[in-house]
Design a protein around this motif. Structure first.
Motif, short mmCIF file in Angstrom:
data_model
loop_
_atom_site.label_atom_id
_atom_site.label_comp_id
_atom_site.label_asym_id
_atom_site.label_seq_id
_atom_site.Cartn_x
_atom_site.Cartn_y
_atom_site.Cartn_z
N UNK A 1 0.84 -1.20 0.00
CA UNK A 1 0.00 0.00 0.00
C UNK A 1 0.87 1.23 0.00
N UNK A 2 0.60 2.21 -0.86
CA UNK A 2 1.40 3.42 -0.90
C UNK A 2 0.74 4.54 -0.12
N UNK A 3 1.52 5.23 0.72
CA UNK A 3 1.02 6.36 1.48
C UNK A 3 1.98 7.52 1.28
N UNK A 4 1.51 8.59 0.64
CA UNK A 4 2.34 9.77 0.42
C UNK A 4 3.66 9.41 -0.24
N UNK A 5 3.60 8.57 -1.23
CA UNK A 5 4.81 8.27 -1.99
C UNK A 5 5.67 7.15 -1.45
N UNK A 6 5.32 6.62 -0.28
CA UNK A 6 6.10 5.52 0.30
C UNK A 6 5.30 4.23 0.16
N UNK A 7 5.94 3.19 -0.31
CA UNK A 7 5.29 1.89 -0.40
C UNK A 7 5.67 1.09 0.84
N UNK A 8 4.77 1.02 1.79
CA UNK A 8 5.04 0.32 3.04
C UNK A 8 4.91 -1.19 2.83
N UNK A 9 5.98 -1.91 3.11
CA UNK A 9 5.96 -3.36 2.91
C UNK A 9 5.51 -4.05 4.19
N UNK A 349 -6.05 4.09 20.59
CA UNK A 349 -4.93 4.19 19.67
C UNK A 349 -5.48 4.47 18.28
N UNK A 350 -4.95 5.49 17.64
CA UNK A 350 -5.42 5.83 16.30
C UNK A 350 -5.21 4.68 15.34
N UNK A 351 -6.21 4.40 14.54
CA UNK A 351 -6.06 3.42 13.47
C UNK A 351 -5.21 4.05 12.37
N UNK A 352 -4.34 3.24 11.74
CA UNK A 352 -3.51 3.80 10.67
C UNK A 352 -3.34 2.77 9.57
N UNK A 353 -4.16 2.86 8.56
CA UNK A 353 -3.99 2.09 7.33
C UNK A 353 -3.81 0.60 7.54
N UNK A 397 -3.64 -4.71 13.97
CA UNK A 397 -4.26 -3.83 12.98
C UNK A 397 -5.76 -3.64 13.24
N UNK A 398 -6.20 -2.38 13.07
CA UNK A 398 -7.60 -1.98 13.15
C UNK A 398 -8.21 -2.01 14.55
N UNK A 399 -7.47 -2.45 15.55
CA UNK A 399 -7.98 -2.37 16.92
C UNK A 399 -7.65 -0.98 17.46
N UNK A 400 -8.64 -0.29 18.03
CA UNK A 400 -8.41 1.08 18.48
C UNK A 400 -8.73 1.30 19.95
N UNK A 401 -9.62 0.49 20.52
CA UNK A 401 -10.02 0.67 21.91
C UNK A 401 -9.51 -0.49 22.76
N UNK A 402 -8.74 -0.18 23.77
CA UNK A 402 -8.23 -1.20 24.69
C UNK A 402 -8.76 -0.89 26.07
#
Length: 427
Positions: A1-9, A349-353, A397-402
């Motif tokens: 997935x690319x975010x702001x020009x970076x392809x995160x592996x 915790x903020x969800x991030x991609x 991933x995708x967990x935000x509330x603990x």
């Protein structure tokens, strides 16, 4: 997935890339006393057995079991004490009929003795001992010769990181010099127009270069030689020249900063112009630390660390430490482990991609086998989570509330390689 020009592996891809690199095999011979933390380059087999002979495990009296096995309170046995043996002494005293030999803890037993009666289990009467209770079995309180290891046993394996106990053992065995993998040479470069090396050069728009202190200290803990090549501006030509110099004298090059997608973040482009194969990945699916990357120029790896403190910290553990471990032959992976933690209050915790996220937490106690922790949710430029953090909590991933009391898996911040534990947790 690319975010702001970076392809995160994916992190599994990070592992695949690192595992594809070849470990170094060059070795040197060093004094055992200087080998702490070094990677062993040979298998060590025992040149002697240990213990050398049957050995007393208690202060007491060496006897022959067949003679004392019938002792009872109503039929006590009186034995004459005919000598004494202390630890590591070789005395060929024999135990005759009606006799015993005093032995200290660690003393070798007389050749024909097979059992030790503790001092407190007998009555002492003018050169004799009186035994009113038989030992439960032959070999009571005796450590047999060779029980620890025998001649030729494999006791330390190639690729092991030598610990204090290993150093002590080698010296005990009479091994004064040992083959170890030579130390990796790592150069560190800090990038940024704003960085200066001296407080005397501080002025508006400038700040003291300190991030390299973190990276250098971390690297030294991994057993490498570190060369700090100072700071370089954001000028691509100057960056390229300094990296080329670093490549000429290093096994690994580490850059700090210039790793994101701003106008001045050009290190990945510069590296691609220095030689094949260039950047292997730029960006990893973990937060903080998502701008971390790895390149290869010829056979020399270049680790690109982001400049924000928490991002640098995570990048060191997720990319740099696994790389060093691999080049040394994977000696640390066996020690990577995780813990169960229960936060003491709810947190968000903020969800991030769809990335796994790392939250640093302070250990404040233990509850039923889980660590009681207080999480610190602060942005990447801030120090407090790292100063307070004993554990890096892995938020899936995708967990935000603990919720307070919810079990969260974490990695002690004292562990250097986080890549493999995180992969196990999110797979």
């Amino acid at each position: 997935m690319g975010i702001k020009g970076i392809k995160h592996v994916e992190l599994r891809r990070v592992k695949e890339v690192i595992d594809g690199l070849k470990p170094i095999t060059d070795f040197e011979v060093v004094d055992v006393e200087e080998a702490y933390g070094r990677v062993l380059a040979e298998n060590i087999r025992a040149p002697i057995q240990h213990p050398l002979r049957d050995m007393a495990h208690f202060d007491g009296y060496a006897v022959r079991y067949d003679e004392v096995k019938g002792a009872t309170p109503s039929k006590s046995l009186k034995l004459k004490v005919v000598g004494e043996v202390f630890a590591n002494e070789f005395k060929e005293i024999k135990v005759g009929v009606g006799e015993a030999v005093h032995v200290a803890t660690g003393a070798f037993l007389p050749p024909n003795a097979d059992t030790v009666i503790p001092v407190e289990s007998v009555k002492h009467v003018e050169g004799f001992i009186e035994l009113r209770q038989a030992p439960p079995r032959r070999g009571w309180h005796v450590i047999p010769g060779g029980e620890d290891f025998e001649v030729g046993d494999l006791i330390l394996t190639k690729g092991r990181v030598l610990r204090p106990i290993d150093i002590e053992l080698l010296k005990f065995l009479g091994i004064d010099r040992v083959k170890v993998i030579r130390r990796l040479k790592v150069s560190v470069i800090s990038i940024g127009d704003e960085l200066v090396l001296s407080r005397a050069d501080l002025r508006e728009g400038k700040k003291l270069s300190t991030r390299s202190l973190l990276v250098k200290g971390f690297l030294r803990g991994l057993g490498v030689e570190v060369a700090d090549l100072g700071v370089v501006s954001d000028d691509p030509k100057e960056i390229g020249e300094l990296i080329k110099y670093a490549l000429s004298l290093s096994d690994v090059v580490v850059t700090i900063g210039s790793a994101s997608v701003g106008k001045k973040d050009v290190v990945h482009e510069v590296i691609n112009g220095l030689g094949e194969p260039g950047v292997l990945f730029h960006g990893v699916r973990v937060k903080p630390g998502r701008q971390s990357g790895l390149a290869l120029v010829g056979k020399t790896p270049i680790v690109m660390l982001p400049g924000l403190i928490q991002s640098t910290y995570v990048g060191m553990h997720v990319v740099l430490a696994p790389l060093i471990s691999r080049l040394y032959g994977n000696p640390w992976r066996e020690f990577s482990y995780v813990v169960k933690a229960v936060p003491q209050h709810d947190f968000y915790v903020k969800e991030f991609a769809g990335f796994p996220r790392i939250v640093f937490a302070e250990v404040v106690g233990i509850d039923g086998g889980c660590l009681k922790v207080v999480p610190y949710i602060k942005e990447s430029p801030l120090y407090t989570p790292l100063i307070k953090g004993d554990v890096a909590l892995i938020i899936p991933p995708r967990k935000i509330n603990i919720k307070a009391g919810e079990v969260v898996i974490g990695i002690p911040t004292s562990v250097s390689d986080w890549l493999n534990p995180i992969l196990k947790l999110i797979s």
